[in-house]
Design a protein around this motif. Structure first.
Motif, PDB file in Angstrom:
ATOM      1  N   LEU A  70       0.696  -1.287  -0.132  1.00  0.00           N
ATOM      2  CA  LEU A  70       0.073  -0.058  -0.078  1.00  0.00           C
ATOM      3  C   LEU A  70       1.001   1.220   0.034  1.00  0.00           C
ATOM      4  CD1 LEU A  70      -2.890   1.442   0.248  1.00  0.00           C
ATOM      5  CD2 LEU A  70      -2.494   1.229   2.765  1.00  0.00           C
ATOM      6  N   LYS A  71       0.863   2.184  -1.083  1.00  0.00           N
ATOM      7  CA  LYS A  71       1.824   3.110  -1.114  1.00  0.00           C
ATOM      8  C   LYS A  71       0.945   4.555  -0.673  1.00  0.00           C
ATOM      9  CE  LYS A  71       4.110   1.303  -4.909  1.00  0.00           C
ATOM     10  NZ  LYS A  71       4.478   1.246  -6.634  1.00  0.00           N
ATOM     11  N   LEU A  72       1.620   5.269   0.057  1.00  0.00           N
ATOM     12  CA  LEU A  72       0.750   6.356   0.683  1.00  0.00           C
ATOM     13  C   LEU A  72       1.373   7.505  -0.066  1.00  0.00           C
ATOM     14  CD1 LEU A  72       0.844   5.535   4.215  1.00  0.00           C
ATOM     15  CD2 LEU A  72      -0.825   5.291   2.788  1.00  0.00           C
ATOM     16  N   ASP A  73       0.608   8.638  -0.279  1.00  0.00           N
ATOM     17  CA  ASP A  73       1.197  10.050  -0.816  1.00  0.00           C
ATOM     18  C   ASP A  73       1.601  10.850   0.224  1.00  0.00           C
ATOM     19  OD1 ASP A  73      -0.890  11.325   0.762  1.00  0.00           O
ATOM     20  OD2 ASP A  73      -2.279  11.497  -0.865  1.00  0.00           O
ATOM     21  N   HIS A  74       2.044  12.048  -0.085  1.00  0.00           N
ATOM     22  CA  HIS A  74       2.906  13.074   0.813  1.00  0.00           C
ATOM     23  C   HIS A  74       2.036  13.312   2.151  1.00  0.00           C
ATOM     24  CE1 HIS A  74       6.090  13.434  -1.946  1.00  0.00           C
ATOM     25  NE2 HIS A  74       5.217  13.990  -2.947  1.00  0.00           N
ATOM     26  N   ASP A  75       0.707  13.326   1.947  1.00  0.00           N
ATOM     27  CA  ASP A  75      -0.051  13.573   3.371  1.00  0.00           C
ATOM     28  C   ASP A  75      -0.619  12.180   4.022  1.00  0.00           C
ATOM     29  OD1 ASP A  75      -0.320  16.129   2.523  1.00  0.00           O
ATOM     30  OD2 ASP A  75      -1.970  15.859   1.015  1.00  0.00           O
ATOM     31  N   GLY A  76       0.073  11.258   3.623  1.00  0.00           N
ATOM     32  CA  GLY A  76      -0.166  10.027   4.266  1.00  0.00           C
ATOM     33  C   GLY A  76      -1.269   9.046   4.002  1.00  0.00           C
ATOM     34  N   GLU A  77      -1.977   9.690   3.092  1.00  0.00           N
ATOM     35  CA  GLU A  77      -3.281   9.088   2.452  1.00  0.00           C
ATOM     36  C   GLU A  77      -3.007   8.046   1.473  1.00  0.00           C
ATOM     37  OE1 GLU A  77      -6.048   9.728   3.818  1.00  0.00           O
ATOM     38  OE2 GLU A  77      -4.923  11.043   5.133  1.00  0.00           O
ATOM     39  N   PRO A  78      -3.611   6.861   1.319  1.00  0.00           N
ATOM     40  CA  PRO A  78      -3.513   5.838   0.418  1.00  0.00           C
ATOM     41  C   PRO A  78      -3.374   6.399  -1.195  1.00  0.00           C
ATOM     42  CG  PRO A  78      -5.178   5.121   2.037  1.00  0.00           C
ATOM     43  CD  PRO A  78      -4.877   6.586   2.208  1.00  0.00           C
ATOM     44  N   LYS A  79      -2.427   5.892  -1.764  1.00  0.00           N
ATOM     45  CA  LYS A  79      -2.303   6.577  -2.946  1.00  0.00           C
ATOM     46  C   LYS A  79      -2.542   5.425  -4.234  1.00  0.00           C
ATOM     47  CE  LYS A  79       1.181   8.423  -6.185  1.00  0.00           C
ATOM     48  NZ  LYS A  79       2.660   8.864  -6.294  1.00  0.00           N
ATOM     49  N   ALA A  80      -1.988   4.037  -3.872  1.00  0.00           N
ATOM     50  CA  ALA A  80      -1.887   3.027  -4.765  1.00  0.00           C
ATOM     51  C   ALA A  80      -1.883   1.785  -4.210  1.00  0.00           C
ATOM     52  CB  ALA A  80      -0.825   3.287  -5.877  1.00  0.00           C
ATOM     53  N   LEU A  81      -2.370   0.618  -4.560  1.00  0.00           N
ATOM     54  CA  LEU A  81      -2.426  -0.527  -3.921  1.00  0.00           C
ATOM     55  C   LEU A  81      -1.833  -1.592  -4.915  1.00  0.00           C
ATOM     56  CD1 LEU A  81      -2.889  -2.156  -1.293  1.00  0.00           C
ATOM     57  CD2 LEU A  81      -5.169  -2.662  -2.029  1.00  0.00           C
ATOM     58  N   THR A  82      -0.934  -2.455  -4.619  1.00  0.00           N
ATOM     59  CA  THR A  82      -0.523  -3.707  -5.432  1.00  0.00           C
ATOM     60  C   THR A  82      -1.072  -4.941  -4.862  1.00  0.00           C
ATOM     61  OG1 THR A  82       1.500  -3.926  -4.631  1.00  0.00           O
ATOM     62  CG2 THR A  82       1.271  -2.390  -6.410  1.00  0.00           C
ATOM     63  N   GLY A  83      -1.313  -5.792  -5.937  1.00  0.00           N
ATOM     64  CA  GLY A  83      -1.659  -7.103  -5.382  1.00  0.00           C
ATOM     65  C   GLY A  83      -1.378  -8.255  -6.282  1.00  0.00           C
ATOM     66  N   ILE A  84      -1.996  -9.428  -5.967  1.00  0.00           N
ATOM     67  CA  ILE A  84      -2.331 -10.544  -6.973  1.00  0.00           C
ATOM     68  C   ILE A  84      -3.548 -11.193  -6.746  1.00  0.00           C
ATOM     69  CG2 ILE A  84       0.251 -10.985  -6.786  1.00  0.00           C
ATOM     70  CD1 ILE A  84      -2.087 -13.544  -4.958  1.00  0.00           C
ATOM     71  N   VAL A  85      -3.952 -11.954  -7.961  1.00  0.00           N
ATOM     72  CA  VAL A  85      -5.106 -12.658  -7.990  1.00  0.00           C
ATOM     73  C   VAL A  85      -4.861 -13.892  -8.654  1.00  0.00           C
ATOM     74  CG1 VAL A  85      -7.470 -13.050  -9.265  1.00  0.00           C
ATOM     75  CG2 VAL A  85      -6.935 -10.654  -8.532  1.00  0.00           C
TER      76      VAL A  85
END
Length: 250
Positions: free
Chosen positions: A121-136
């Protein structure tokens, strides 16, 4: 006249070839394992999929709408959409992704089961969720086998629930570690199935009178060694202290 400048780019070319080979190997590995990888741009509600994701979902890359909400509306089983939306909400609210299983519906109407697990889970400069990676991962075969087994056990439980006496399934150990016990054990032994399986109040081996334990164990081992049914008679001690003769077939 012609001015020429030359530079050694061998290292860059090697790096490019290594990257190309690595990507090719990753694509092949995902295809063999039937696992796809994804990236969700949370702020733009946009998805990026690996090639195997398109295969799992049965979607042509040219026809892919990268909007997550559109994928949920068009490709996820109606009964599982709320579960996925709730999971996504928790990612944004708690910044903590959770693995989950759900069903997808292909263009031909067939249903497949998948297991999804978030990675980073990647966060932006404000600490908010920016992007999420994963698998299926496509788990249809194992899931259908699991469902079939559960249905078989449900039917078996309904059947043996009407039988007198006790039906059980246990490990081949001298404690007779129980994996299933029918409700009839209460009438026979005075113990509930939970007493023998979950609470470990007593082992079945303890209920067999000492003089019969070796006989019963040997019958078991012969049956297992030669893969044959067995019948036996022996005595047990019920919870209230009563000694009972039992006849067993396995």
């Amino acid at each position: 006249s012609l001015a020429v400048y030359g530079n050694d780019i061998s290292s860059q070319k090697i790096q490019q070839e290594v990257l190309k080979t690595s990507e090719s190997n990753m694509t092949m590995a995902q295809q063999v394992a039937n696992v796809g990888s994804w990236l969700w741009d949370i702020k733009d509600d946009r998805l990026e999929w690996s090639d195997q994701m398109y295969r799992i979902f049965g979607i042509e890359k040219a026809n892919f709408n990268s909007s997550l909400s559109e994928v949920i509306a068009s490709a996820i089983h109606p009964e599982d959409r709320a579960k996925i939306e709730e999971s996504n909400r928790k990612v944004i609210q708690n910044k903590q992704p959770e693995p989950l299983e759900y069903r997808i519906v292909l263009a031909d109407g067939s249903v497949r089961y998948v297991y999804a697990e978030a990675g980073e889970l990647k966060l932006d400069h404000d600490g908010e969720p920016k992007a999420l990676t994963g698998i299926v991962k496509d788990i249809t075969i194992s899931k259908l086998a699991e469902i079939a087994l559960q249905e078989s056990e449900r039917r078996m439980s309904a059947l043996i629930g009407n039988l007198r006496g006790m039906v059980y399934r246990c490990l081949n150990d001298q404690e007779w570690t129980m994996r299933f016990v029918s409700e009839g054990c209460f009438e026979l032994l005075g113990y509930t199935p939970e007493d023998l399986i979950e609470n470990h109040v007593v082992s079945f081996n303890e209920l067999i009178l000492p003089e019969y334990r070796e006989q019963v164990w040997e019958q078991w081992q012969l049956a297992i060694k030669y893969k044959i049914p067995f019948r036996d008679e022996y005595q047990i001690k019920a919870r209230d202290g009563q000694i009972k003769w039992v006849w067993e077939q396995g």
